[in-house]
Design a protein around this motif. Structure first.
Motif, PDB file in Angstrom:
ATOM      1  N   ASP A   1       0.817  -1.215   0.000  1.00 30.50           N
ATOM      2  CA  ASP A   1       0.000   0.000   0.000  1.00 30.50           C
ATOM      3  C   ASP A   1       0.850   1.265   0.000  1.00 30.50           C
ATOM      4  N   LEU A   2       2.006   1.236   0.646  1.00 31.71           N
ATOM      5  CA  LEU A   2       2.920   2.386   0.562  1.00 31.71           C
ATOM      6  C   LEU A   2       3.389   2.601  -0.871  1.00 31.71           C
TER       7      LEU A   2
ATOM      8  N   TYR B   1       2.600   5.956  -2.957  1.00 26.66           N
ATOM      9  CA  TYR B   1       3.726   6.704  -3.525  1.00 26.66           C
ATOM     10  C   TYR B   1       3.545   6.905  -5.025  1.00 26.66           C
ATOM     11  N   ARG B   2       3.067   5.887  -5.715  1.00 23.97           N
ATOM     12  CA  ARG B   2       2.857   5.957  -7.163  1.00 23.97           C
ATOM     13  C   ARG B   2       1.664   6.854  -7.509  1.00 23.97           C
ATOM     14  N   GLU B   3       0.573   6.762  -6.753  1.00 25.62           N
ATOM     15  CA  GLU B   3      -0.670   7.461  -7.083  1.00 25.62           C
ATOM     16  C   GLU B   3      -0.714   8.919  -6.640  1.00 25.62           C
TER      17      GLU B   3
ATOM     18  N   LEU C   1       4.028  13.020  -3.136  1.00 26.95           N
ATOM     19  CA  LEU C   1       5.037  12.255  -2.406  1.00 26.95           C
ATOM     20  C   LEU C   1       6.338  12.068  -3.179  1.00 26.95           C
ATOM     21  N   HIS C   2       6.358  12.460  -4.469  1.00 29.88           N
ATOM     22  CA  HIS C   2       7.591  12.227  -5.230  1.00 29.88           C
ATOM     23  C   HIS C   2       7.915  13.318  -6.254  1.00 29.88           C
ATOM     24  N   GLU C   3       6.936  14.072  -6.695  1.00 30.78           N
ATOM     25  CA  GLU C   3       7.155  14.992  -7.812  1.00 30.78           C
ATOM     26  C   GLU C   3       8.191  16.077  -7.532  1.00 30.78           C
ATOM     27  N   ALA C   4       8.135  16.675  -6.371  1.00 26.26           N
ATOM     28  CA  ALA C   4       9.028  17.798  -6.062  1.00 26.26           C
ATOM     29  C   ALA C   4      10.090  17.392  -5.029  1.00 26.26           C
ATOM     30  N   ASP C   5      10.615  16.174  -5.173  1.00 32.58           N
ATOM     31  CA  ASP C   5      11.613  15.671  -4.230  1.00 32.58           C
ATOM     32  C   ASP C   5      12.822  16.585  -4.067  1.00 32.58           C
ATOM     33  N   CYS C   6      13.240  17.202  -5.136  1.00 28.61           N
ATOM     34  CA  CYS C   6      14.466  18.009  -5.107  1.00 28.61           C
ATOM     35  C   CYS C   6      14.178  19.501  -5.048  1.00 28.61           C
TER      36      CYS C   6
ATOM     37  N   ILE D   1      -1.608  18.168  -1.897  1.00 28.37           N
ATOM     38  CA  ILE D   1      -0.822  18.061  -0.670  1.00 28.37           C
ATOM     39  C   ILE D   1      -1.192  16.779   0.064  1.00 28.37           C
ATOM     40  N   VAL D   2      -0.210  16.249   0.763  1.00 31.09           N
ATOM     41  CA  VAL D   2      -0.412  15.094   1.634  1.00 31.09           C
ATOM     42  C   VAL D   2       0.183  15.462   2.989  1.00 31.09           C
TER      43      VAL D   2
END
Length: 186
Positions: free
Chosen positions: A64-65, A69-71, A75-80, A110-111
Motif C-alpha cells: 500500500d505504501l 507513492y505511485r498514485e 510524495l515524489h514529484e518535487a523531491d528536489c 498536498i499530503v
C-alpha cells in the motif's frame, strides 16, 4: 525494542516515514515482509515467514505504501525542490511526534504526514493545516489489516477554523502508538 507487536509497529512506522520523506526509496531484499536475518547471497529470502500474520501485515503495508507513492505525485514529484516539503511541527519533543506536508510542484496536491514515535496513543492531537474541509485518511500504519490495533480517525477528520502552527485551520487527530498517518484534503 519491545515485544513482537512493538517491533512490527516500529518497522511499519519507519517504512512509512521513509516513504514520506523527499528522495528516492531503497528497501533491501526481505525488508518488504520483515525478514529477521540480514540478507545473505548464499541463501534464499525467508519467504516462509509470510505464513505468519505480522509478516503478512507488513507485506500489505509495503504494497500500500508503494501504491500511495505511485498514485500521489505530492510524495515524489518535487523531491528536489524546497516547495515539495514543508514542516508543520518538528519541535514536539515532549510528545515525540513529527508532522509535515508534501506538495506537488504546483502546490495543488498536498499530503499531510503525521508520525507518533512513542508507544503512547495521542487523542485530540491538534495540527495546523492550510485548507478547510474534510481530510481523508489515506493510510494508517496501525490499521488492523497491517497488524496494528485498528486505532485511527475513522477514515476522515474535518478541519476546524481554529488557527494552529501558523496555519488558518487545524485538525484534531487520533494518533495511534508507534504509527504514521497519511491524510489528504478532499
Amino acid at each position: 525494542p519491545g515485544d513482537d507487536w512493538q517491533k512490527f509497529a516500529n518497522l511499519r512506522l519507519l517504512l512509512g516515514y521513509m516513504y514520506s520523506q523527499p528522495g528516492k526509496k531503497l528497501l533491501f531484499m526481505g525488508g518488504e515482509f520483515g525478514q529477521r536475518d540480514e540478507w545473505n547471497h548464499d541463501s534464499s529470502l525467508q519467504w516462509h515467514l509470510l505464513q505468519y500474520a505480522p509478516h503478512q501485515g507488513l507485506e500489505h503495508w509495503v504494497t500500500d505504501l508503494n501504491r500511495l507513492y505511485r498514485e500521489f505525485p505530492a510524495l515524489h514529484e518535487a523531491d528536489c525542490e524546497p516547495a515539495g516539503f514543508e514542516w508543520i511541527d518538528a519541535g514536539d519533543a515532549a510528545a515525540s511526534t513529527l508532522c509535515f506536508l508534501r506538495r506537488t510542484a504546483d502546490g495543488q496536491q498536498i499530503v499531510l504526514v503525521v508520525c507518533n514515535f512513542t508507544p503512547v496513543p495521542r487523542s485530540d492531537y491538534r495540527i495546523g493545516v492550510p485548507r478547510s474541509g474534510t481530510w481523508r485518511e489515506l493510510l494508517n500504519s496501525d490499521a488492523a489489516h497491517y497488524g496494528g490495533s485498528g486505532m485511527g480517525n475513522l477514515g476522515s477528520v474535518t478541519a476546524l477554523p481554529d488557527p494552529a502552527h501558523g496555519r488558518p485551520f487545524s485538525l484534531n487527530l487520533t494518533l495511534p502508538s508507534l504509527s504514521v498517518v497519511f491524510l489528504q484534503p478532499t
